[in-house]
Motif scaffolding. Structure first.
Motif, short mmCIF file in Angstrom:
data_model
loop_
_atom_site.label_atom_id
_atom_site.label_comp_id
_atom_site.label_asym_id
_atom_site.label_seq_id
_atom_site.Cartn_x
_atom_site.Cartn_y
_atom_site.Cartn_z
N ARG B 118 9.66 50.98 7.45
CA ARG B 118 10.03 49.58 7.32
C ARG B 118 10.49 49.09 8.68
O ARG B 118 11.35 49.70 9.29
CB ARG B 118 11.13 49.41 6.27
N ARG B 119 9.92 47.99 9.14
CA ARG B 119 10.28 47.44 10.45
C ARG B 119 10.22 48.50 11.54
O ARG B 119 11.09 48.57 12.42
CB ARG B 119 11.67 46.79 10.41
N ASP B 240 -2.41 44.04 5.74
CA ASP B 240 -2.24 45.38 5.19
C ASP B 240 -3.57 46.16 5.21
O ASP B 240 -3.58 47.39 5.12
CB ASP B 240 -1.68 45.33 3.77
N TYR B 241 -4.68 45.45 5.32
CA TYR B 241 -5.98 46.12 5.41
C TYR B 241 -6.57 46.09 6.82
O TYR B 241 -7.55 46.76 7.09
CB TYR B 241 -6.97 45.46 4.43
N THR B 242 -5.98 45.26 7.71
CA THR B 242 -6.58 45.14 9.05
C THR B 242 -5.64 45.56 10.17
O THR B 242 -6.10 45.87 11.26
CB THR B 242 -6.96 43.66 9.34
N GLY B 243 -4.33 45.57 9.91
CA GLY B 243 -3.36 45.82 10.98
C GLY B 243 -3.17 47.30 11.26
O GLY B 243 -3.63 48.16 10.51
N LEU B 248 2.47 46.57 12.68
CA LEU B 248 3.11 46.10 11.45
C LEU B 248 4.54 46.60 11.29
O LEU B 248 5.35 45.96 10.63
CB LEU B 248 2.30 46.55 10.22
N GLY B 249 4.81 47.77 11.86
CA GLY B 249 6.12 48.37 11.62
C GLY B 249 6.20 48.97 10.23
O GLY B 249 7.27 49.31 9.73
N LYS B 250 5.07 49.04 9.57
CA LYS B 250 4.97 49.75 8.30
C LYS B 250 3.54 50.26 8.20
O LYS B 250 2.69 49.88 9.01
CB LYS B 250 5.32 48.84 7.12
N ASN B 251 3.28 51.14 7.27
CA ASN B 251 1.96 51.73 7.20
C ASN B 251 0.92 50.73 6.69
O ASN B 251 1.13 50.09 5.66
CB ASN B 251 1.97 52.94 6.29
N THR B 346 -1.74 33.26 11.94
CA THR B 346 -2.51 33.80 13.06
C THR B 346 -1.86 35.06 13.62
O THR B 346 -2.49 35.79 14.39
CB THR B 346 -2.64 32.76 14.21
N ARG B 347 -0.64 35.33 13.20
CA ARG B 347 0.07 36.53 13.66
C ARG B 347 -0.73 37.77 13.27
O ARG B 347 -1.43 37.79 12.26
CB ARG B 347 1.46 36.58 13.06
N GLN B 348 -0.58 38.79 14.08
CA GLN B 348 -1.26 40.06 13.80
C GLN B 348 -0.27 41.13 13.36
O GLN B 348 -0.63 42.30 13.23
CB GLN B 348 -2.05 40.52 15.03
N LYS B 349 0.98 40.73 13.13
CA LYS B 349 1.96 41.69 12.63
C LYS B 349 3.06 40.96 11.89
O LYS B 349 3.13 39.74 11.93
CB LYS B 349 2.55 42.51 13.77
#
Lengths: 349, 349
Positions: B118-119, B240-243, B248-251, B346-349
């Motif tokens: 997480r984070r 969750d499918y592309t990052g 992301l700071g998470k899986n 537009t954010r990537q995370k």
């Protein structure tokens, strides 16, 4: 336990004599009868506000709420408001809110403790899973605040939100002190003040506030609730070593299995360090429990008067609770609250 | 998914064209700069009110809170109050309360989902145990209400207590719909409205209320927050499918592993029933996942435009959010909130 603690126990014994554990059980019949009309409304509110379009929420909440319990906290809120001659019904919302807060903490506690049995039924998390128990607890907690907001009383909201934070603190504190057989009695009292007595105090005080009580009445009822809660929790901790699952609606011996540092355990450990130090170290500190250990613990508690002295301490708090009511003139409500204090320490379940 | 859902997606595509997933990433730098003085006070309040004599509580809370996150919800509350020309600082308490509610739900969610990360940090329940995470969540939730009570605003208390109940409902609802690959898009939107967008809406609306906004402004900001929250959650579900875990700071792939019925999954399943029906049935409905399944799912999502259409839907909600701000005259705060909507999708995370 330090010397001051032992002195305190001995002082009680001198002043009050040995408690008679065979004394007649007080009851709350008068309180229940007096509160019947109020509690009908409170129960209707409870049923109404636990509803949700997400079917599992009322199903899970109802599992615990329909199982009943004694509804002591909402009864206490109602009685406090009535003792202060309330002319409104805000105490209905506050009583339902208090029961929701209590139910939420039970749902979370059962997950935290991995308990199997609650109010004589299989614990909710074993049926619906721990995740649902956690989230339905959160739901009920939020609904409690919605109920309070409706009363428009920022004072009551302040009292109950503060109590909720203190309860959580008390529970974390207890968790960090599990297996600590050297906990002082003073710290034990601080922990149960937070995790249990704070909600009794808040239920009682918020009832008084809803009735626009005088500051003196409000403080008297806050202290009544606090002492009642302490008496109630100590009796609970004693019953965990003396009661039967059929009576308790939960397993006796749970506290021992979980290594909870409750009063009977702390007194017994202190008084049998020389003779049974290795037993306590293995069974509690090292968490290596074997068959028969609970029985051994119970026997040492009897031999060292740990149980009887725990009950004496509970009765002392019950007496202090009753004394707080002296600011009120005689009434059926006052008598009912005095009986509630007696009941809290003579009940066998 | 029913025909109406497909029509809806197709309609977006016709009106807006294919989203350009390579478009420049908007940022929240202006919002952060404008809010800096307010957020200093909010962060000081957060630090102050997560304190407790029970050491594990601030330690556990700090683990999550110091990890930062974007603080989007308190920023939103601050911006809403400032956009409405507030002349007081009640939004500081409300912003801290909103962050506490959010942190409490994260702590409980991680226990519910058994998440590891997480984070960008090991999830708290893996360090301090699930029981402490549950109870510290309860503590922060209670402290949130204490912060709100201090503002004296029953309206804000009503908004945020209602939102808290709705969040819990949404989370239970999502839990009961996991592994349901036939969930309609409408139900998916209802679920994320509850579990995510309700708090964005409440943060924004309560900020407006604290500023004594007009009913029109208040409603505009409530709706802005709601649409922003929907856009934010859909973008999250796509990421969750592309990052990457580093971003992301998470899986990445957690949602797939947990069988969460999110938009990319639902669209992909619907559009590949004939060709990959057996795959989805095994990997999601029957929960029998094998190595490489996540990659297969991601490939089908690309081939069926499930990801690009999810992002299109997120951008549609972001546009609706921005449109709600039309009732306000131009200002730096208005521009910052418009940018926040763009950033959310537009954010990537």
């Amino acid at each position: 336990m330090d010397t001051a603690d032992i002195d305190k126990i001995r002082a009680w014994e001198k002043i009050r004599g040995r408690p008679d554990t065979q004394s007649p059980v007080a009851d709350v019949n008068d309180l229940v009868r007096l509160s019947a009309a109020d509690m009908d409304d409170v129960n209707a509110l409870i049923r109404d506000r636990m509803q949700s379009d997400v079917a599992i929420i009322p199903a899970l909440a109802d599992h615990l709420i329909a199982a009943g319990g004694k509804r002591l906290r909402p009864l206490l809120c109602v009685a406090a408001a009535r003792l202060c001659d309330t002319s409104n019904t805000h105490h209905h919302n506050l009583s339902a809110a208090v029961e929701f807060i209590h139910t939420a903490t039970l749902l979370h506690d059962d997950v935290v403790d991995s308990s199997n049995l609650r109010r004589g039924k299989v614990a909710a998390h074993l049926i619906w899973g721990a995740p649902s128990s956690v989230l339905v607890g959160d739901f009920l907690f939020s609904r409690a605040f919605e109920l309070m907001v409706e009363t428009g009383s920022l004072e009551a909201l302040g009292i109950l939100s503060k109590a909720s934070a203190v309860i959580a603190e008390g529970e974390v504190w207890q968790l960090t002190k599990a297996f600590d057989i050297n906990l002082s009695i003073d710290t034990y009292i601080e922990i149960i003040s937070a995790k249990t007595a704070a909600l009794f105090a808040a239920a009682s005080e918020s009832g008084a506030v809803s009735a626009k009580a005088t500051p003196e009445q409000r403080e008297a009822l806050r202290r009544y609730g606090l002492y009642l809660g302490l008496a109630f929790q100590i009796q609970d901790d004693a019953l965990d070593y003396t009661g039967s699952a059929a009576d308790l609606g939960k397993n006796a011996g749970d506290d021992f299995a979980e290594g909870k540092a409750t009063l009977p355990l702390l007194l017994a450990v202190q008084r049998s360090k020389d003779t049974h130090g290795d037993f306590w170290h293995r069974a509690v500190s090292l968490r290596q429990q074997a068959d028969g250990d609970l029985h051994t613990a119970q026997q040492i508690m009897k031999d060292t008067d740990a149980l009887v002295d725990s009950i004496a301490m509970a009765r002392d708090y019950a007496a202090q609770a009753k004394a707080c009511l002296s600011v009120f003139k005689s009434s059926a409500w006052k008598t009912a609250l005095e009986n509630l204090a007696d009941y809290s320490v003579t009940r066998q379940k």
